[in-house]
Design a protein around this motif. Structure first.
Motif, short mmCIF file in Angstrom:
data_model
loop_
_atom_site.label_atom_id
_atom_site.label_comp_id
_atom_site.label_asym_id
_atom_site.label_seq_id
_atom_site.Cartn_x
_atom_site.Cartn_y
_atom_site.Cartn_z
N PRO A 192 0.84 -1.20 0.00
CA PRO A 192 0.00 0.00 0.00
C PRO A 192 0.87 1.25 0.00
O PRO A 192 2.00 1.23 0.49
CB PRO A 192 -0.79 -0.13 1.31
N MET A 193 0.34 2.34 -0.56
CA MET A 193 1.07 3.60 -0.64
C MET A 193 0.32 4.68 0.13
O MET A 193 -0.85 4.91 -0.16
CB MET A 193 1.25 4.03 -2.09
N PRO A 194 0.95 5.35 1.09
CA PRO A 194 2.30 5.10 1.61
C PRO A 194 2.35 3.79 2.41
O PRO A 194 1.33 3.34 2.93
CB PRO A 194 2.58 6.31 2.48
N THR A 195 3.53 3.23 2.52
CA THR A 195 3.69 1.89 3.09
C THR A 195 4.01 1.95 4.58
O THR A 195 5.04 2.50 4.97
CB THR A 195 4.83 1.14 2.38
N PRO A 196 3.15 1.38 5.42
CA PRO A 196 3.45 1.32 6.86
C PRO A 196 4.30 0.10 7.19
O PRO A 196 4.41 -0.85 6.39
CB PRO A 196 2.06 1.20 7.50
N GLU A 197 4.91 0.11 8.36
CA GLU A 197 5.79 -0.98 8.78
C GLU A 197 5.06 -2.31 8.93
O GLU A 197 5.69 -3.38 8.83
CB GLU A 197 6.47 -0.64 10.11
N GLU A 198 3.75 -2.28 9.14
CA GLU A 198 2.99 -3.52 9.33
C GLU A 198 2.74 -4.27 8.03
O GLU A 198 2.28 -5.42 8.04
CB GLU A 198 1.64 -3.20 9.98
N THR A 199 3.09 -3.66 6.90
CA THR A 199 2.90 -4.32 5.60
C THR A 199 3.70 -5.62 5.54
O THR A 199 4.84 -5.69 6.03
CB THR A 199 3.36 -3.38 4.48
N ASN A 200 3.13 -6.65 4.95
CA ASN A 200 3.80 -7.93 4.84
C ASN A 200 5.15 -7.78 4.13
O ASN A 200 5.25 -7.15 3.08
CB ASN A 200 2.92 -8.91 4.06
N LEU A 244 12.15 4.99 7.39
CA LEU A 244 12.81 6.29 7.40
C LEU A 244 13.09 6.69 5.96
O LEU A 244 13.72 5.96 5.20
CB LEU A 244 14.13 6.21 8.19
N GLY A 245 12.59 7.87 5.60
CA GLY A 245 12.81 8.37 4.25
C GLY A 245 11.59 8.21 3.37
O GLY A 245 10.54 7.75 3.80
N LEU A 302 8.11 -0.71 -8.91
CA LEU A 302 7.44 0.34 -9.67
C LEU A 302 7.30 1.62 -8.86
O LEU A 302 7.28 2.72 -9.42
CB LEU A 302 6.06 -0.14 -10.13
N SER A 303 7.21 1.49 -7.55
CA SER A 303 7.04 2.69 -6.72
C SER A 303 7.44 2.38 -5.29
O SER A 303 7.44 1.22 -4.86
CB SER A 303 5.59 3.19 -6.78
N ASN A 304 7.81 3.41 -4.58
CA ASN A 304 7.94 3.32 -3.12
C ASN A 304 7.61 4.66 -2.50
O ASN A 304 7.86 5.72 -3.08
CB ASN A 304 9.32 2.79 -2.70
N TRP A 305 7.00 4.60 -1.36
CA TRP A 305 6.56 5.80 -0.65
C TRP A 305 6.35 5.38 0.80
O TRP A 305 5.52 4.51 1.09
CB TRP A 305 5.28 6.35 -1.28
N ALA A 306 7.10 5.96 1.69
CA ALA A 306 7.08 5.53 3.08
C ALA A 306 5.99 6.22 3.88
O ALA A 306 5.79 7.43 3.78
CB ALA A 306 8.43 5.82 3.74
N ASP A 307 5.32 5.43 4.69
CA ASP A 307 4.53 5.98 5.78
C ASP A 307 5.49 6.18 6.95
O ASP A 307 6.01 5.22 7.52
CB ASP A 307 3.42 4.99 6.17
#
Length: 324
Positions: free
Chosen positions: A137-145, A243-244, A279-284
């Motif tokens: 999911p975007m933004p990606t939380p730490e709980e993501t598999n 982070l980031g 394809l993408s990355n975006w941090a929560d």
């Protein structure tokens, strides 16, 4: 003041973390084997900023050699290990996975074992956003598999995270794991997109772009990453923190900004997308804000301006750095 062991001290993030710690009056034991994974001139440039500073000592050492690592820990009491040494890069890990296992897993085990023996209370591990794999999911939380890494690089980082948890559980080691998203800035790794494209545009070389350029990356300036890493030194138990990646831009948009800052038009050559690329990355980064009080301070455009300015100042040699 504290004594910190920083591995990868000549690396992109490690050098900046070391510099900030020294500025705050701490002692830094830097460890780096100065390998040729990329042009050593970048590592030498970073080390020049650290050499001679009070409180800095460099051990040119391969972390994979357990016996030769012992004297580093025996050189004095260590308050924390900040492990920023790694073999990085998703594409090369497909070609040579063995070096990733040795450096990102075996070396981490060596460090953890020495922490246990010498009673080092804190361990920070640099991990990666690529551990989240497909369809995050975007933004990606730490709980993501994160159980389905797509390349040996991210798989090796997953293994390192698991080993850190084992040492936390068995020996009470306080561990903070940072999953870094895309980091950029002056003297960055030449295999990363921002350095490569800056060089290629400035020197009038073809800009080789895998995919259509609509893939996106969440970028964060190296100083903000270094500050966040240092904030993770406080006792947290065992935590994984993004982070980031707070400011997202497409690769095509990034090229346009670099064209404007450099004052040259890019000659873009399109290639088929690489299977190892995300394809993408975006941090929560809400957890970093909540637990560390971390906020990025450098905007993407300002950070890109600083990168271009550094490149042009050092152009006599940066123009010759191999950018795969």
């Amino acid at each position: 003041m504290a004594n910190y062991l920083v591995t990868g001290a000549a690396g992109f993030i490690g050098a900046r973390v070391s510099e900030l710690l020294l500025q705050d009056g701490h002692t830094v034991l830097g460890v780096d084997d100065l390998n040729d994974a990329y042009d050593v001139r970048l590592k030498e440039w970073r080390l020049k900023r650290l050499a001679g500073q009070p409180g800095f000592r460099l051990f040119q050492q391969d972390l994979r050699d357990y016996q030769r690592l012992k004297p580093v820990f025996e050189s004095g009491p260590i308050d924390a290990v900040i492990n920023l040494a790694a073999r990085a890069g998703v594409r090369y890990s497909v070609e040579n996975p063995f070096i990733y296992l040795e450096t990102n897993n075996n070396a981490v085990l060596n460090l953890l074992e020495q922490c246990k023996i010498h009673g080092v209370p804190k361990f920070i591990l640099a991990s990666t956003s690529s551990i989240y794999g497909l369809n995050a999911p975007m933004p990606t939380p730490e709980e993501t598999n994160s159980d389905h890494p797509l390349q040996p690089y991210s798989a090796s980082k997953k293994g390192a995270e698991a080993m850190c948890h084992a040492y936390h559980f068995l020996h009470g080691l306080d561990v903070t794991i940072f999953r870094f998203f895309t980091v950029y800035g002056p003297a960055g790794r030449p295999d990363m997109v921002m350095f490569r494209f800056c060089q290629w545009i400035a020197e009038g070389r073809p800009v080789h772009l895998n995919g259509d350029g609509e893939q996106t990356r969440g970028f964060t300036y190296v100083d903000d990453i270094a500050r966040g890493t240092i904030l993770g030194l406080k006792p947290l138990g065992y935590e994984i923190i993004n982070l980031g990646g707070h400011e997202v831009i497409s690769i095509n948009e990034m090229i346009s900004v670099l064209e404007e800052l450099i004052g040259k038009k890019a000659n873009v050559v399109f290639h088929e997308a690489h299977k190892a690329d995300m394809l993408s990355n975006w941090a929560d980064v809400s957890k970093a804000r909540r637990m560390l009080g971390w906020e990025p301070q450098v905007s993407l455009r300002e950070g890109m301006r600083r990168l271009v300015e550094w490149y042009m100042q050092e152009r006599e040699w940066t123009s010759q750095v191999l950018t795969p």
